[in-house]
Write a protein that holds these residues in place. Structure first.
Motif, PDB file in Angstrom:
ATOM      1  N   UNK A  20       0.936  -1.223  -0.032  1.00 37.01           N
ATOM      2  CA  UNK A  20       0.088   0.082   0.132  1.00 37.01           C
ATOM      3  C   UNK A  20       0.945   1.402   0.002  1.00 37.01           C
ATOM      4  N   UNK A  21       0.379   2.324  -0.701  1.00 35.01           N
ATOM      5  CA  UNK A  21       1.152   3.706  -0.524  1.00 35.01           C
ATOM      6  C   UNK A  21       0.695   4.451   0.657  1.00 35.01           C
ATOM      7  N   UNK A  22       1.020   4.216   1.882  1.00 34.34           N
ATOM      8  CA  UNK A  22       0.843   4.974   3.205  1.00 34.34           C
ATOM      9  C   UNK A  22       1.879   5.001   3.965  1.00 34.34           C
ATOM     10  N   UNK A  23       1.614   6.082   4.751  1.00 34.49           N
ATOM     11  CA  UNK A  23       2.827   6.051   5.975  1.00 34.49           C
ATOM     12  C   UNK A  23       2.563   4.941   6.822  1.00 34.49           C
ATOM     13  N   UNK A  24       3.484   4.400   7.405  1.00 31.28           N
ATOM     14  CA  UNK A  24       3.607   3.404   8.325  1.00 31.28           C
ATOM     15  C   UNK A  24       4.603   3.583   9.460  1.00 31.28           C
ATOM     16  N   UNK A  25       4.562   3.537  10.839  1.00 35.16           N
ATOM     17  CA  UNK A  25       5.266   3.657  11.764  1.00 35.16           C
ATOM     18  C   UNK A  25       5.130   2.486  12.559  1.00 35.16           C
ATOM     19  N   UNK A  26       6.412   1.808  12.902  1.00 32.56           N
ATOM     20  CA  UNK A  26       6.392   0.569  13.544  1.00 32.56           C
ATOM     21  C   UNK A  26       7.075   0.739  14.740  1.00 32.56           C
ATOM     22  N   UNK A  27       6.616   0.731  15.963  1.00 35.73           N
ATOM     23  CA  UNK A  27       7.233   0.973  17.149  1.00 35.73           C
ATOM     24  C   UNK A  27       7.279  -0.374  17.937  1.00 35.73           C
ATOM     25  N   UNK A  28       8.781  -0.919  18.133  1.00 41.42           N
ATOM     26  CA  UNK A  28       8.806  -2.439  18.624  1.00 41.42           C
ATOM     27  C   UNK A  28       9.326  -2.161  20.101  1.00 41.42           C
ATOM     28  N   UNK A  29       8.987  -2.959  20.985  1.00 42.28           N
ATOM     29  CA  UNK A  29       9.293  -3.241  22.315  1.00 42.28           C
ATOM     30  C   UNK A  29       8.896  -1.855  23.262  1.00 42.28           C
ATOM     31  N   UNK A  30       7.915  -1.019  22.791  1.00 40.71           N
ATOM     32  CA  UNK A  30       7.426  -0.005  23.680  1.00 40.71           C
ATOM     33  C   UNK A  30       7.141  -0.506  25.064  1.00 40.71           C
ATOM     34  N   UNK A  31       7.328   0.178  26.189  1.00 41.71           N
ATOM     35  CA  UNK A  31       7.232  -0.075  27.391  1.00 41.71           C
ATOM     36  C   UNK A  31       5.542  -0.294  27.601  1.00 41.71           C
ATOM     37  N   UNK A  61       0.634  -2.852  31.209  1.00 40.35           N
ATOM     38  CA  UNK A  61      -0.375  -4.062  31.074  1.00 40.35           C
ATOM     39  C   UNK A  61       0.553  -5.186  30.541  1.00 40.35           C
ATOM     40  N   UNK A  62       1.438  -4.853  29.566  1.00 39.68           N
ATOM     41  CA  UNK A  62       2.123  -6.011  28.879  1.00 39.68           C
ATOM     42  C   UNK A  62       3.446  -6.109  29.133  1.00 39.68           C
ATOM     43  N   UNK A  63       4.281  -5.241  29.827  1.00 35.68           N
ATOM     44  CA  UNK A  63       5.775  -5.218  29.985  1.00 35.68           C
ATOM     45  C   UNK A  63       6.147  -4.572  28.732  1.00 35.68           C
ATOM     46  N   UNK A  64       6.291  -5.340  27.737  1.00 36.33           N
ATOM     47  CA  UNK A  64       6.622  -4.920  26.287  1.00 36.33           C
ATOM     48  C   UNK A  64       5.685  -4.930  25.281  1.00 36.33           C
ATOM     49  N   UNK A  65       5.352  -4.060  24.281  1.00 37.48           N
ATOM     50  CA  UNK A  65       4.279  -4.296  23.267  1.00 37.48           C
ATOM     51  C   UNK A  65       4.841  -3.589  21.998  1.00 37.48           C
ATOM     52  N   UNK A  66       4.050  -3.980  20.966  1.00 34.01           N
ATOM     53  CA  UNK A  66       4.607  -3.163  19.735  1.00 34.01           C
ATOM     54  C   UNK A  66       3.314  -2.287  19.226  1.00 34.01           C
ATOM     55  N   UNK A  67       3.362  -1.250  18.504  1.00 32.77           N
ATOM     56  CA  UNK A  67       2.474  -0.328  18.025  1.00 32.77           C
ATOM     57  C   UNK A  67       2.593  -0.382  16.587  1.00 32.77           C
ATOM     58  N   UNK A  68       1.542  -0.115  15.640  1.00 34.17           N
ATOM     59  CA  UNK A  68       1.849   0.179  14.301  1.00 34.17           C
ATOM     60  C   UNK A  68       0.881   1.326  14.090  1.00 34.17           C
ATOM     61  N   UNK A  69       1.363   2.404  13.467  1.00 32.25           N
ATOM     62  CA  UNK A  69       0.622   3.650  13.288  1.00 32.25           C
ATOM     63  C   UNK A  69       0.592   3.679  11.595  1.00 32.25           C
ATOM     64  N   UNK A  70      -0.565   3.694  11.153  1.00 30.19           N
ATOM     65  CA  UNK A  70      -0.964   3.580   9.760  1.00 30.19           C
ATOM     66  C   UNK A  70      -1.771   5.156   9.347  1.00 30.19           C
ATOM     67  N   UNK A  71      -1.166   5.861   8.313  1.00 30.09           N
ATOM     68  CA  UNK A  71      -1.768   7.050   8.108  1.00 30.09           C
ATOM     69  C   UNK A  71      -2.555   6.827   6.805  1.00 30.09           C
TER      70      UNK A  71
END
Length: 141
Positions: A33-44, A47-57
């Motif tokens: 896809x032609x979109x902006x994507x930010x992947x955040x790995x191992x964020x504090x 609730x989970x200790x460590x988690x990932x987050x994906x932001x898709x514009x």
């Protein structure tokens, strides 16, 4: 601390099990896809200790959220409009998934007919068991 800016319109996938964000990136077809994507790995995460987050514009109405439900139905899907959360979607195991898992039965028609989609139906929600639509081969996670 790393700072990733917010998005005006799009989707934020939160509470992804740490290390699973790239699987989700490819299963959702975000690489095509032609979109902006930010992947955040191992964020504090408290609730989970460590988690990932994906932001898709961008406008992502055609995004298949069933894939997310299969990968991890605990992921939080936040729909962002005009810079704020307009909707939160809860995920569940999808009744049908296509081309996410592949049938391992060598006698299945999908082994011979390569262009056929791999379609699996949810057979047992408690055990998260799916069965191939064509040959009934069981697939458990």
């Amino acid at each position: 601390m790393l700072n990733i800016s917010g998005i005006t319109d799009g989707i934020v996938l939160d509470h992804i099990k740490a290390g699973r964000s790239l699987d989700i990136y490819y299963h959702l077809g975000l690489d095509k896809l032609d979109c902006e994507v930010a992947i955040i790995k191992n964020a504090r995460s408290n609730k989970m200790g460590r988690k990932d987050i994906i932001k898709i514009a961008g406008n992502l109405e055609n995004l298949d959220l069933d894939v997310l439900g299969y990968i991890d139905h605990n992921i939080t899907v936040n729909i962002i409009k005009n810079g704020s959360i307009s909707e939160k979607k809860t995920l569940k195991l999808p009744k049908t998934i296509t081309n996410v898992i592949h049938c391992k039965n060598p006698r299945c028609i999908t082994s011979v007919e390569q262009e056929l989609p791999h379609i699996f139906k949810l057979a047992d929600e408690k055990t998260k068991t799916y069965r191939c639509l064509y040959c009934e081969e069981k697939y458990s996670r």
